[in-house]
Design a protein around this motif. Sequence first.
Motif, mmCIF file in Angstrom:
data_model
loop_
_atom_site.group_PDB
_atom_site.id
_atom_site.type_symbol
_atom_site.label_atom_id
_atom_site.label_comp_id
_atom_site.label_asym_id
_atom_site.label_seq_id
_atom_site.Cartn_x
_atom_site.Cartn_y
_atom_site.Cartn_z
ATOM 1 N N SER A 91 39.113 -62.244 9.249
ATOM 2 C CA SER A 91 39.353 -63.162 8.017
ATOM 3 C C SER A 91 38.226 -62.526 6.996
ATOM 4 N N LEU A 92 37.141 -62.469 8.286
ATOM 5 C CA LEU A 92 35.778 -61.126 7.268
ATOM 6 C C LEU A 92 36.529 -59.726 6.922
ATOM 7 N N ALA A 94 39.728 -58.508 6.652
ATOM 8 C CA ALA A 94 40.160 -58.647 5.400
ATOM 9 C C ALA A 94 40.120 -59.307 4.098
ATOM 10 N N ILE A 95 39.069 -59.932 3.946
ATOM 11 C CA ILE A 95 38.165 -60.121 3.254
ATOM 12 C C ILE A 95 38.148 -58.974 2.234
ATOM 13 N N SER A 96 37.294 -58.738 3.400
ATOM 14 C CA SER A 96 36.556 -57.533 2.010
ATOM 15 C C SER A 96 36.883 -55.685 2.650
#
Length: 164
Positions: A91-92, A94-96
């Motif tokens: 998630s971290l 993919a977010i940036s």
Amino acid sequence: NKHILVDYYRLIEYLCSYSSGHLHFRFLPMSKTASEHFAEVRVLVHYGMVITIIAFGLFLVLFRAKKKRNQLWELIPLYQELMLMLIVFTSLIAISFQDSFLWFHYHFFNDNYWIFNPKTDPIILVLNDNFFLKYFICWSITMLLISWGINIYTKHLIKLFIRT
């Protein structure tokens, strides 16, 4: 598109192969710097394969030892933490993803050969940031499913042990 796929598959075969040789595209042009970058990527892919094989071997040794001692229950929290870490990590990133992608390249490559010019290296039109984001998400989902499957299998073995 057919020609691009032919060269894409040549690239994948080159990256995964342990045979000696250089990458040559059949249809797309490729600069010397792109060729050198793919050679560096190949080394990283090979390291990744070796690390995966070693990790799998260590997992089997640990799993068999725990199973032999009837202590498989100790692995369940480990699997759950692994899956949670994988979800958070994915998630971290993919977010940036673009920032993570750039960070990775700055830290794993000593040169700027990974910065491709679409005119001299049109393969970059296929291997863009979006391609690698999708690849990363697919890899993460696969790892999550494998971890989940091992967790379910371990719980099944524990239930069998309790019944007998």
